[in-house]
Write a protein that holds these residues in place. Structure first.
Motif, PDB file in Angstrom:
ATOM      1  N   LEU A 317     -30.695  16.058  -6.306  1.00 22.37           N
ATOM      2  CA  LEU A 317     -30.739  16.688  -4.980  1.00 22.37           C
ATOM      3  C   LEU A 317     -31.912  16.178  -4.150  1.00 22.37           C
ATOM      4  O   LEU A 317     -31.835  16.163  -2.929  1.00 22.37           O
ATOM      5  CB  LEU A 317     -30.789  18.208  -5.115  1.00 22.37           C
ATOM      6  CG  LEU A 317     -29.610  18.834  -5.877  1.00 22.37           C
ATOM      7  CD1 LEU A 317     -29.591  20.345  -5.705  1.00 22.37           C
ATOM      8  CD2 LEU A 317     -28.284  18.248  -5.455  1.00 22.37           C
ATOM      9  N   GLY A 318     -33.016  15.818  -4.808  1.00 26.81           N
ATOM     10  CA  GLY A 318     -34.042  15.058  -4.106  1.00 26.81           C
ATOM     11  C   GLY A 318     -35.249  15.795  -3.586  1.00 26.81           C
ATOM     12  O   GLY A 318     -36.222  15.159  -3.191  1.00 26.81           O
ATOM     13  N   GLU A 319     -35.225  17.137  -3.585  1.00 22.85           N
ATOM     14  CA  GLU A 319     -36.392  17.864  -3.069  1.00 22.85           C
ATOM     15  C   GLU A 319     -36.367  19.262  -3.670  1.00 22.85           C
ATOM     16  O   GLU A 319     -35.313  19.909  -3.709  1.00 22.85           O
ATOM     17  CB  GLU A 319     -36.339  17.909  -1.534  1.00 22.85           C
ATOM     18  CG  GLU A 319     -37.682  18.123  -0.845  1.00 22.85           C
ATOM     19  CD  GLU A 319     -38.070  19.596  -0.746  1.00 22.85           C
ATOM     20  OE1 GLU A 319     -39.261  19.892  -0.566  1.00 22.85           O
ATOM     21  OE2 GLU A 319     -37.168  20.457  -0.840  1.00 22.85           O
ATOM     22  N   LYS A 320     -37.518  19.736  -4.128  1.00 23.04           N
ATOM     23  CA  LYS A 320     -37.563  20.962  -4.916  1.00 23.04           C
ATOM     24  C   LYS A 320     -37.102  22.189  -4.135  1.00 23.04           C
ATOM     25  O   LYS A 320     -36.258  22.969  -4.621  1.00 23.04           O
ATOM     26  CB  LYS A 320     -38.987  21.175  -5.443  1.00 23.04           C
ATOM     27  CG  LYS A 320     -39.131  22.388  -6.364  1.00 23.04           C
ATOM     28  CD  LYS A 320     -40.541  22.514  -6.898  1.00 23.04           C
ATOM     29  CE  LYS A 320     -40.680  23.730  -7.796  1.00 23.04           C
ATOM     30  NZ  LYS A 320     -42.076  23.893  -8.299  1.00 23.04           N
ATOM     31  N   VAL A 321     -37.634  22.399  -2.949  1.00 20.41           N
ATOM     32  CA  VAL A 321     -37.264  23.590  -2.171  1.00 20.41           C
ATOM     33  C   VAL A 321     -35.791  23.524  -1.770  1.00 20.41           C
ATOM     34  O   VAL A 321     -35.058  24.516  -1.842  1.00 20.41           O
ATOM     35  CB  VAL A 321     -38.171  23.733  -0.929  1.00 20.41           C
ATOM     36  CG1 VAL A 321     -37.714  24.912  -0.065  1.00 20.41           C
ATOM     37  CG2 VAL A 321     -39.623  23.918  -1.356  1.00 20.41           C
ATOM     38  N   PHE A 322     -35.354  22.354  -1.364  1.00 23.30           N
ATOM     39  CA  PHE A 322     -33.955  22.122  -1.019  1.00 23.30           C
ATOM     40  C   PHE A 322     -33.053  22.520  -2.181  1.00 23.30           C
ATOM     41  O   PHE A 322     -32.050  23.234  -2.012  1.00 23.30           O
ATOM     42  CB  PHE A 322     -33.799  20.638  -0.679  1.00 23.30           C
ATOM     43  CG  PHE A 322     -32.403  20.161  -0.395  1.00 23.30           C
ATOM     44  CD1 PHE A 322     -31.700  20.616   0.709  1.00 23.30           C
ATOM     45  CD2 PHE A 322     -31.814  19.212  -1.221  1.00 23.30           C
ATOM     46  CE1 PHE A 322     -30.420  20.142   0.988  1.00 23.30           C
ATOM     47  CE2 PHE A 322     -30.549  18.730  -0.951  1.00 23.30           C
ATOM     48  CZ  PHE A 322     -29.846  19.200   0.157  1.00 23.30           C
ATOM     49  N   GLU A 323     -33.409  22.090  -3.385  1.00 20.76           N
ATOM     50  CA  GLU A 323     -32.632  22.414  -4.583  1.00 20.76           C
ATOM     51  C   GLU A 323     -32.646  23.906  -4.875  1.00 20.76           C
ATOM     52  O   GLU A 323     -31.605  24.513  -5.167  1.00 20.76           O
ATOM     53  CB  GLU A 323     -33.187  21.641  -5.783  1.00 20.76           C
ATOM     54  CG  GLU A 323     -32.434  21.898  -7.072  1.00 20.76           C
ATOM     55  CD  GLU A 323     -32.900  21.012  -8.219  1.00 20.76           C
ATOM     56  OE1 GLU A 323     -32.482  21.259  -9.355  1.00 20.76           O
ATOM     57  OE2 GLU A 323     -33.676  20.060  -7.956  1.00 20.76           O
ATOM     58  N   GLU A 324     -33.818  24.530  -4.767  1.00 16.92           N
ATOM     59  CA  GLU A 324     -33.923  25.966  -5.049  1.00 16.92           C
ATOM     60  C   GLU A 324     -33.063  26.779  -4.091  1.00 16.92           C
ATOM     61  O   GLU A 324     -32.332  27.683  -4.504  1.00 16.92           O
ATOM     62  CB  GLU A 324     -35.381  26.411  -4.940  1.00 16.92           C
ATOM     63  CG  GLU A 324     -36.264  25.922  -6.080  1.00 16.92           C
ATOM     64  CD  GLU A 324     -37.739  26.276  -5.852  1.00 16.92           C
ATOM     65  OE1 GLU A 324     -38.061  26.777  -4.748  1.00 16.92           O
ATOM     66  OE2 GLU A 324     -38.535  26.042  -6.771  1.00 16.92           O
ATOM     67  N   TRP A 325     -33.151  26.453  -2.813  1.00 21.51           N
ATOM     68  CA  TRP A 325     -32.386  27.212  -1.823  1.00 21.51           C
ATOM     69  C   TRP A 325     -30.882  27.054  -2.052  1.00 21.51           C
ATOM     70  O   TRP A 325     -30.138  28.034  -2.024  1.00 21.51           O
ATOM     71  CB  TRP A 325     -32.761  26.759  -0.412  1.00 21.51           C
ATOM     72  CG  TRP A 325     -34.027  27.363   0.118  1.00 21.51           C
ATOM     73  CD1 TRP A 325     -35.201  27.522  -0.543  1.00 21.51           C
ATOM     74  CD2 TRP A 325     -34.236  27.881   1.434  1.00 21.51           C
ATOM     75  NE1 TRP A 325     -36.142  28.094   0.279  1.00 21.51           N
ATOM     76  CE2 TRP A 325     -35.577  28.321   1.495  1.00 21.51           C
ATOM     77  CE3 TRP A 325     -33.439  27.990   2.572  1.00 21.51           C
ATOM     78  CZ2 TRP A 325     -36.127  28.880   2.656  1.00 21.51           C
ATOM     79  CZ3 TRP A 325     -33.973  28.540   3.733  1.00 21.51           C
ATOM     80  CH2 TRP A 325     -35.308  28.993   3.770  1.00 21.51           C
TER      81      TRP A 325
END
Length: 419
Positions: A317-325
């Motif tokens: 997915l490439g980005e931690k916050v992006f993945e978490e959300w």
């Protein structure tokens, strides 16, 4: 018709009936004159809406130059030397010039990254610093309630010069111009207040007038004061093919108009199915990068249609916050509601995907795990042909198709939104 689309390091083909195909959207051919630093020098000699930079600044003045950080393709090292020469010709001393990297919400740079961005000459001659969100000056509040809190070295300079590149921005309309100030050298609270308007329908790529995010940005910059800009437009190889200089709004608009001749694609109608690729590696390494193609494709698909998004996403997915959300959201709508209350970098791209899902289904052709894709509210496929066949079945006989081989760089335009 057999069409080829890139995914990662490979190419996939898909058969689309000629009668169904409305068009293949690729960048327009435009005449190009000077390029690179020669084009920057031309723009500096022909400013739009202001005198030449050397006629604006005075000896003894403190000058802040604001430029993009390492997450942007802006070639500061190419643009900066001619700008410094203008300042030196006016009698400005190197010790009175500070280059400030506009981090916005992004991480700070290493010294090596700063040196790379600035270029060897600027690194030797002037002070180069990152935005310091712990030392900002409150300039005021915009009419939309955004606090204008700006890095002290920028806010208290005698002159402010903004550098940047112009490309489509999926909720600010275009990058460049006043965006160097807001969010570039602003606080996180200011960015939150401005960017939470990304969910409004008129906050979209290619739109300036009536775009609440862009208008708020430009109001904030006007409160701070920008004396001069130098913005560039890059081709697919990241080479400067047009530069504009001068007034923060007038020059920016001229650059946007040129960008439109290159990357805006006029459409007589939207399609039931849009096949869109980010253009292969390295642009589709992860979903965070591939989202840009998706956001452009939303302007080409009919309400209730299908976007077939093509990107390897082999790094996830490439980005931690992006993945978490994305992975924790119960519904796409919950992401839209969340971003209005809590703007976070990474989360904003999850919300952008949710906004597309409000309008169309997303069939994702990628190397991601099928169950993961389903958890992101998309339908997984591993070949473009399979995804297209499913979309054609879903949309019914006579379904129309548009193809975007370089979706991150082309903006479909149906005339339903005016700039």
């Amino acid at each position: 018709m057999e069409l080829s689309l890139k995914i990662g390091e490979r190419t996939q083909t898909v058969e689309v009936p000629d009668a169904s195909l409305l068009g293949v959207l690729e960048p327009n051919d435009v005449p190009v004159g000077l390029t690179g630093q020669a084009e920057v020098r031309r723009a500096l000699a022909e400013p739009i809406g202001t005198p030449r930079l050397r006629q604006i600044v005075q000896p003894g003045e403190k000058v802040a130059i604001v430029t993009s950080d390492i997450t942007r393709p802006m070639p500061t090292w190419v643009v900066l030397p001619p700008v410094l020469e203008e300042l030196y010709d006016a009698g400005v001393r190197p010790e009175d010039i500070t280059l400030v990297f506009a981090l916005g919400s992004h991480r700070t740079h290493t010294p090596e990254e700063q040196r790379h961005l600035a270029g060897e000459r600027a690194w030797r001659e002037i002070r180069c610093v990152d935005l310091d969100i712990s030392d900002c000056v409150h300039v005021g509040t915009t009419s939309r309630g955004t606090p204008v809190d700006i890095d002290r070295r920028v806010a208290q300079a005698d002159r402010r010069i903004c550098l940047g590149n112009i490309e489509y921005h999926y909720f600010a309309g275009y990058s460049g111009g006043a965006k160097a100030i807001m969010p570039g050298v602003s606080t996180r609270d200011a960015i939150q207040a401005n960017h939470c308007r990304m969910v409004e329908p008129t906050a979209c790529a290619g739109k300036l007038t009536g775009n609440p995010v862009r208008e708020d940005i430009e109001e904030a910059a006007a409160m701070v004061g920008v004396d001069f800009i130098v913005n560039v437009v890059l081709d697919a190889h990241k080479e400067i093919i047009r530069a504009v200089a001068g007034d923060v709004t007038k020059a920016h608009r001229a650059g946007c108009a040129f960008l439109d001749t290159l990357y805006r694609k006029e459409l007589p109608q939207r399609a039931d199915i849009v096949l869109v690729s980010q253009g292969g590696a390295p642009k589709d390494l992860n979903l965070y990068q591939t989202q840009k193609a998706l956001d452009n494709a939303k302007h080409a698909v009919k309400p209730g249609g299908v976007v077939v998004l093509i990107g390897s996403c082999r790094e996830g997915l490439g980005e931690k916050v992006f993945e978490e959300w994305l992975t924790q959201a119960p519904t796409p709508r919950s992401l839209i509601d969340r971003i209005q209350k809590e703007f976070r970098l990474g989360g904003h791209k999850a919300a952008a995907i949710a906004l597309v899902l409000e309008q169309a289904d997303i069939y994702l052709v990628s190397d991601l795990n099928d169950d993961l894709v389903r958890s992101l509210f998309m339908t997984p496929f591993h070949t473009v042909q399979e995804a297209y066949d499913a979309a054609a079945k879903r949309c019914g006989s006579g379904a129309t198709v548009l193809v975007m081989p370089y979706g991150g760089s082309t903006l479909p335009w149906t005339g339903d939104l005016e700039t």
